[in-house]
Design a protein around this motif. Sequence first.
Motif, PDB file in Angstrom:
ATOM      1  N   CYS A  61      -0.181 -61.824 -14.407  1.00 20.11           N
ATOM      2  CA  CYS A  61       0.821 -62.197 -13.423  1.00 20.11           C
ATOM      3  C   CYS A  61       0.218 -62.134 -12.036  1.00 20.11           C
ATOM      4  O   CYS A  61      -0.787 -61.449 -11.802  1.00 20.11           O
ATOM      5  N   ILE A  62       0.834 -62.851 -11.116  1.00 21.29           N
ATOM      6  CA  ILE A  62       0.377 -62.890  -9.734  1.00 21.29           C
ATOM      7  C   ILE A  62       1.586 -62.830  -8.827  1.00 21.29           C
ATOM      8  O   ILE A  62       2.602 -63.478  -9.069  1.00 21.29           O
TER       9      ILE A  62
ATOM     10  N   ALA B 203       3.190 -76.130 -13.042  1.00 17.22           N
ATOM     11  CA  ALA B 203       3.776 -76.852 -11.924  1.00 17.22           C
ATOM     12  C   ALA B 203       5.243 -76.485 -11.791  1.00 17.22           C
ATOM     13  O   ALA B 203       5.967 -76.405 -12.785  1.00 17.22           O
ATOM     14  N   THR B 204       5.680 -76.270 -10.559  1.00 19.58           N
ATOM     15  CA  THR B 204       7.046 -75.827 -10.317  1.00 19.58           C
ATOM     16  C   THR B 204       7.777 -76.791  -9.400  1.00 19.58           C
ATOM     17  O   THR B 204       7.178 -77.544  -8.634  1.00 19.58           O
TER      18      THR B 204
ATOM     19  N   ALA C 107       0.640 -72.744 -10.184  1.00 20.38           N
ATOM     20  CA  ALA C 107      -0.145 -71.587 -10.583  1.00 20.38           C
ATOM     21  C   ALA C 107      -1.075 -71.980 -11.716  1.00 20.38           C
ATOM     22  O   ALA C 107      -0.828 -72.954 -12.440  1.00 20.38           O
ATOM     23  N   TYR C 108      -2.148 -71.205 -11.884  1.00 18.97           N
ATOM     24  CA  TYR C 108      -3.176 -71.534 -12.855  1.00 18.97           C
ATOM     25  C   TYR C 108      -3.572 -70.304 -13.654  1.00 18.97           C
ATOM     26  O   TYR C 108      -3.455 -69.170 -13.190  1.00 18.97           O
TER      27      TYR C 108
ATOM     28  N   ARG D 273      -3.040 -69.089  -7.704  1.00 21.41           N
ATOM     29  CA  ARG D 273      -1.937 -69.962  -7.309  1.00 21.41           C
ATOM     30  C   ARG D 273      -2.314 -70.745  -6.074  1.00 21.41           C
ATOM     31  O   ARG D 273      -3.119 -70.297  -5.252  1.00 21.41           O
ATOM     32  N   ASP D 274      -1.731 -71.918  -5.952  1.00 24.70           N
ATOM     33  CA  ASP D 274      -1.909 -72.777  -4.792  1.00 24.70           C
ATOM     34  C   ASP D 274      -0.520 -73.124  -4.292  1.00 24.70           C
ATOM     35  O   ASP D 274       0.138 -74.013  -4.826  1.00 24.70           O
TER      36      ASP D 274
END
Length: 126
Positions: free
Chosen positions: A50-51, A23-24, A79-80, A72-73
């Motif tokens: 990485c994405i 979570a960011t 990100a997951y 990622r959402d």
Amino acid sequence: QVQLVESGGGLVQPGGSLRLSCATSGSRFDYYAIGWFRQAPGKEREGVSCIGSSDGRTYYGESAKGRFTISRDDSKNTAYLQMDSLKPEDTAVYYCAAYFDLLLRLTLNEGEYPYWGQGTQVTVSS
């Protein structure tokens, strides 16, 4: 600046699965590439996956190929890392990290990541 907080770690049996979340907060999430790294006891930190910030670009380290999936959402600024077929060798502290993806590049070189979370412990054991 962006802040990152990992969660979802825990104890799982060999062959099991875990889903880690990153979570960011702070700067706009969709401008950043996200990487997952891990560090096992007595070993150096290793890039896992990485994405990128756009176009669904992903990259996996050799230890993760075929078993882990990064996603990622952007609507949730999260990100997951989906981890399947876990092995005892996957036991480590897992970190998420971020860099501003201005040039649409992908890298697992940790020196390129200025922002890091505190990590979440993953233990794979029977």
